[in-house]
Design an enzyme around this catalytic site. Structure first.
Site, short mmCIF file in Angstrom:
data_model
loop_
_atom_site.label_atom_id
_atom_site.label_comp_id
_atom_site.label_asym_id
_atom_site.label_seq_id
_atom_site.Cartn_x
_atom_site.Cartn_y
_atom_site.Cartn_z
N ASP A 1 16.63 -12.88 -0.14
CA ASP A 1 16.10 -11.88 -1.08
C ASP A 1 15.59 -10.72 -0.23
O ASP A 1 14.58 -10.83 0.45
CB ASP A 1 14.97 -12.50 -1.91
CG ASP A 1 14.43 -11.51 -2.94
OD1 ASP A 1 14.75 -10.30 -2.86
OD2 ASP A 1 13.68 -11.95 -3.84
N TYR B 1 18.71 4.92 -11.01
CA TYR B 1 19.91 4.86 -10.17
C TYR B 1 20.04 6.14 -9.33
O TYR B 1 20.23 6.09 -8.11
CB TYR B 1 21.14 4.61 -11.02
CG TYR B 1 22.30 4.11 -10.17
CD1 TYR B 1 22.21 2.90 -9.51
CD2 TYR B 1 23.45 4.87 -10.01
CE1 TYR B 1 23.25 2.45 -8.69
CE2 TYR B 1 24.49 4.42 -9.21
CZ TYR B 1 24.38 3.22 -8.55
OH TYR B 1 25.41 2.77 -7.74
N VAL C 1 34.12 2.49 -9.26
CA VAL C 1 35.18 1.54 -8.91
C VAL C 1 35.58 0.75 -10.15
O VAL C 1 34.70 0.21 -10.85
CB VAL C 1 34.67 0.58 -7.81
CG1 VAL C 1 35.74 -0.43 -7.45
CG2 VAL C 1 34.23 1.37 -6.58
N LYS D 1 19.37 6.29 -5.27
CA LYS D 1 20.53 6.65 -4.44
C LYS D 1 20.28 7.97 -3.69
O LYS D 1 20.72 8.14 -2.56
CB LYS D 1 21.79 6.70 -5.29
CG LYS D 1 22.24 5.33 -5.76
CD LYS D 1 22.59 4.43 -4.57
CE LYS D 1 22.84 3.00 -4.94
NZ LYS D 1 23.14 2.14 -3.79
N1 LIG Z 1 30.81 -0.49 -7.98
C1 LIG Z 1 30.76 0.84 -8.10
O1 LIG Z 1 31.45 1.45 -8.92
C2 LIG Z 1 29.83 1.64 -7.20
C3 LIG Z 1 29.94 3.04 -7.22
C4 LIG Z 1 29.07 3.78 -6.42
C5 LIG Z 1 28.18 3.13 -5.61
N2 LIG Z 1 28.11 1.76 -5.61
C6 LIG Z 1 27.13 1.13 -4.72
O2 LIG Z 1 27.84 0.26 -3.87
C7 LIG Z 1 27.01 -0.86 -3.53
C8 LIG Z 1 27.74 -2.14 -3.87
O3 LIG Z 1 28.07 -2.12 -5.24
P1 LIG Z 1 28.75 -3.35 -5.95
O4 LIG Z 1 29.64 -2.82 -7.00
O5 LIG Z 1 29.31 -4.29 -4.92
O6 LIG Z 1 27.48 -4.00 -6.68
P2 LIG Z 1 27.33 -5.46 -7.28
O7 LIG Z 1 26.35 -5.36 -8.39
O8 LIG Z 1 28.68 -6.06 -7.56
O9 LIG Z 1 26.70 -6.26 -6.05
C9 LIG Z 1 25.39 -6.11 -5.64
C10 LIG Z 1 25.00 -7.38 -4.91
O10 LIG Z 1 23.64 -7.23 -4.47
C11 LIG Z 1 23.03 -8.49 -4.62
N3 LIG Z 1 21.56 -8.33 -4.72
C12 LIG Z 1 20.86 -7.83 -5.78
N4 LIG Z 1 19.55 -7.92 -5.52
C13 LIG Z 1 19.42 -8.48 -4.29
C14 LIG Z 1 18.30 -8.87 -3.51
N5 LIG Z 1 17.05 -8.69 -3.93
N6 LIG Z 1 18.54 -9.43 -2.29
C15 LIG Z 1 19.81 -9.63 -1.85
N7 LIG Z 1 20.90 -9.31 -2.57
C16 LIG Z 1 20.71 -8.74 -3.79
C17 LIG Z 1 23.62 -9.09 -5.89
O11 LIG Z 1 23.47 -10.50 -5.92
C18 LIG Z 1 25.07 -8.63 -5.80
O12 LIG Z 1 25.91 -9.61 -5.22
C19 LIG Z 1 25.71 -0.68 -4.31
O13 LIG Z 1 24.76 -0.08 -3.45
C20 LIG Z 1 26.10 0.27 -5.43
O14 LIG Z 1 25.02 1.00 -5.89
C21 LIG Z 1 28.92 1.01 -6.38
#
Ligand SMILES: NC(=O)c1ccc[n+]([C@@H]2O[C@H](COP(=O)([O-])OP(=O)(O)OC[C@H]3O[C@@H](n4cnc5c(N)ncnc54)[C@H](O)[C@@H]3O)[C@@H](O)[C@H]2O)c1
Length: 275
Positions: free
Chosen positions: A68, A186, A219, A190
């Site tokens: 965590d 958000y 994505v 960010k």
């Molecule tokens: N997916 C998109 O479209 C997108 C677009 C722009 C930016 N992002 C950024 O890219 C990054 C990855 O996105 P994603 O789509 O893989 O997100 P996701 O929600 O699929 O994965 C986030 C992961 O973080 C973990 N997590 C949450 N709280 C936590 C904690 N306290 N300790 C440890 N782990 C924790 C979750 O269990 C999860 O596996 C993020 O920073 C997101 O903001 C994503």
């Protein structure tokens, strides 16, 4: 140096927070394929184990470390485990974040769509805690071995286009009905990621610890058609990203290919922020 050598991570050790997430899995795979041993760090033990197992079965070095990132003890134990298992730490990818996934049936279930005026304080605090405080704690712990190993390392902080621009809330409207608002936390967290990136890069001036951001656009993840249409219309390339389309930029930033880059940001958004 040969260009392929610059992207080669053989002998390096990487930590990926949120390593079991949609993009986190891609980041772990990319770093492993480039030769790094990868610590899959995630709150969700089952998904972290699954991600690491898949990599190991395919012949790569990987280890799941359920963590965590908001808890200093959990974060410190994670870094100790990385060092006891792999003896060093060269790359940190800060990908874990709370990123709201919209429930298409939210209105029917009576779930509030996240309007600013009554946005819950608890949700705001929880997001700041993971998206910013978690990044701070993990980086603070991971930078210690980087300093001890000759003040060298690469830190990649995952941002979002919504850290650069305010969300266009019109894209969350379906058939004239509002489905959701992208919540205030958000964009705020960010944008904070970029501030953190610049602060830290400047702080480590005179060392070889480089700190950069990677900014993905949206994505595709089985979103509803209305959303894909609305989103795609705002990109120059006319579509959402595929989940593997951040990997090239990630490897560039993590490796020596970006050796003259620090304190900056690579934007991979299909042109969303360019027009
Ligand atoms: N997916 C998109 O479209 C997108 C677009 C722009 C930016 N992002 C950024 O890219 C990054 C990855 O996105 P994603 O789509 O893989 O997100 P996701 O929600 O699929 O994965 C986030 C992961 O973080 C973990 N997590 C949450 N709280 C936590 C904690 N306290 N300790 C440890 N782990 C924790 C979750 O269990 C999860 O596996 C993020 O920073 C997101 O903001 C994503």
């Amino acid at each position: 140096m040969n260009i392929q050598k610059k992207f080669d991570l053989t002998g390096r050790v990487a930590v990926v927070t949120g390593g079991a997430g949609l993009l986190g899995v891609e980041f772990c795979k990319t770093l492993a394929e480039a030769g790094a041993a990868v610590a899959v760090v995630d709150l969700n033990p089952a998904s972290a184990n699954g991600t690491a197992d898949t990599l190991t079965k395919n012949g790569y070095k990987a280890l799941a470390i359920p963590t965590d990132i908001t808890q200093p003890d959990s974060v410190n134990a994670m870094v100790e485990r990385v060092l006891s298992e792999f003896s060093r730490l060269d790359i940190l990818v800060n990908s874990a974040a709370l990123d709201p996934k919209f429930d298409p049936d939210a209105a029917a279930k009576g779930i509030a769509p996240g309007a600013f005026e009554d946005y819950p304080l608890d949700d705001w605090n929880a997001a700041l805690n993971v998206n910013l405080t978690g990044m701070f704690l993990v980086t603070q712990a991971c930078v210690q071995p980087m300093l001890a190993q000759g003040k060298k390392g690469s830190i990649v902080n995952i941002c979002s286009t919504y850290g650069l621009n305010g969300p266009d809330q019109r894209i969350y409207i379906k058939d004239g009905q509002r489905v959701a608002y992208k919540p205030v936390y958000y964009t705020v967290t960010k944008a904070g990621v970029l501030g953190f990136t610049k602060y830290l890069a400047a702080y480590y001036a005179g060392t070889e610890i480089r700190v950069n951001a990677l900014t993905p656009g949206g994505v595709f993840n089985n979103h509803e058609d209305y959303f894909v249409k609305n989103y795609s219309a705002k990109t120059i390339l006319g579509r959402m990203a595929n989940r593997d389309e951040m990997n090239g930029a990630l490897l560039f930033l993590a490796s020596d290919a970006s050796s003259y880059m620090t304190g900056n940001n690579v934007v991979v958004d299909g042109g969303w922020t360019a027009w």
